[in-house]
Design a protein around this motif. Structure first.
Motif, PDB file in Angstrom:
ATOM      1  N   CYS A 136       1.030  -1.144   0.188  1.00 25.17           N
ATOM      2  CA  CYS A 136       0.146   0.084   0.122  1.00 25.17           C
ATOM      3  C   CYS A 136       1.042   1.274   0.089  1.00 25.17           C
ATOM      4  N   CYS A 137       0.789   1.978  -1.124  1.00 21.50           N
ATOM      5  CA  CYS A 137       2.046   2.958  -1.179  1.00 21.50           C
ATOM      6  C   CYS A 137       1.444   4.246  -0.971  1.00 21.50           C
ATOM      7  N   HIS A 138       2.155   4.964   0.028  1.00 24.49           N
ATOM      8  CA  HIS A 138       1.363   6.399   0.539  1.00 24.49           C
ATOM      9  C   HIS A 138       2.089   7.628  -0.206  1.00 24.49           C
ATOM     10  N   CYS A 139       3.002   7.164  -1.250  1.00 22.23           N
ATOM     11  CA  CYS A 139       4.030   8.205  -1.882  1.00 22.23           C
ATOM     12  C   CYS A 139       3.049   9.221  -2.705  1.00 22.23           C
ATOM     13  N   THR A 140       3.562  10.580  -2.682  1.00 23.24           N
ATOM     14  CA  THR A 140       2.898  11.525  -3.372  1.00 23.24           C
ATOM     15  C   THR A 140       2.716  11.308  -4.894  1.00 23.24           C
ATOM     16  N   ASP A 141       3.446  10.596  -5.438  1.00 22.90           N
ATOM     17  CA  ASP A 141       3.155  10.180  -6.784  1.00 22.90           C
ATOM     18  C   ASP A 141       1.934   9.312  -7.117  1.00 22.90           C
ATOM     19  N   CYS A 142       1.815   8.271  -6.127  1.00 23.18           N
ATOM     20  CA  CYS A 142       0.743   7.498  -6.165  1.00 23.18           C
ATOM     21  C   CYS A 142      -0.619   8.382  -6.030  1.00 23.18           C
ATOM     22  N   GLN A 143      -0.606   9.163  -4.846  1.00 21.06           N
ATOM     23  CA  GLN A 143      -1.647  10.141  -4.492  1.00 21.06           C
ATOM     24  C   GLN A 143      -2.116  10.895  -5.629  1.00 21.06           C
TER      25      GLN A 143
HETATM   26 ZN    ZN Z   1       3.777   5.218  -4.569  1.00 17.21          ZN
END
Ligand code: ZN
Ligand code: ZN
Length: 159
Positions: free
Chosen positions: A27-34
């Motif tokens: 579960c990726c919370h990076c800003t790119d994914c957001q």
């Molecule tokens: Zn990400």
């Protein structure tokens, strides 16, 4: 072998099936994914490309720039633009399936939460799912069976 897991884009033009269970799920919370998902995080199931069988249509690759300089290629439905999976680094042999496009997306829980340093502040995370400020050590966190699958698939890439 696990039962096959079907998935599709929003419009149904692209349909696929995972022919094995994923190796590991982020579960990726990076800003790119957001930004790219328009949501608070992206849930990605890592699996060998050989275990992703297209049953209808074919997604189109869209290359996104990244901080690391290695390409991040998102495969989207040409019609509805739903992101079905990502190929990080253009490795081709391993794909990051967007779990939300599976028919039963809630059947898969993340093994780890990554980039929690940029987690949306009001999103709470379950205690039993490991959390990492940025990234983690694959050898430490992946179960042995999944590690073996990963090594086999990366060895294939070097050939
Ligand atoms: Zn990400
Ligand atoms: Zn579509």
């Amino acid at each position: 072998m696990a039962a096959s897991l079907p998935g599709a884009c929003f419009c149904g033009e692209v349909q696929y099936e995972l022919t094995d269970k994923p190796m590991f799920t982020h579960c990726c919370h990076c800003t790119d994914c957001q930004t790219q998902s328009g949501g608070a995080f992206a849930i990605n199931a890592l699996i060998e490309a050989d275990h992703v069988k297209l049953t209808k249509g074919e997604p189109v690759p869209v290359t996104m720039p990244t901080d690391s300089g290695r390409p991040h290629i998102i495969h989207r439905c040409a019609k509805c633009q739903t992101a079905l999976w990502s190929d990080y680094g253009g490795r081709k042999v391993m794909l990051f399936i967007r779990v939300s496009t599976l028919k039963e997306p809630h059947a898969i829980e993340p093994d780890v939460h990554i980039f929690t340093r940029s987690k949306v502040p009001w999103v709470g995370l379950p205690e039993n799912q490991r959390q990492f400020e940025v990234y983690y050590d694959t050898k430490k966190e992946w179960p042995p069976e999944a590690l073996a699958r990963r090594e086999a698939v990366l060895a294939k890439m070097k050939k």
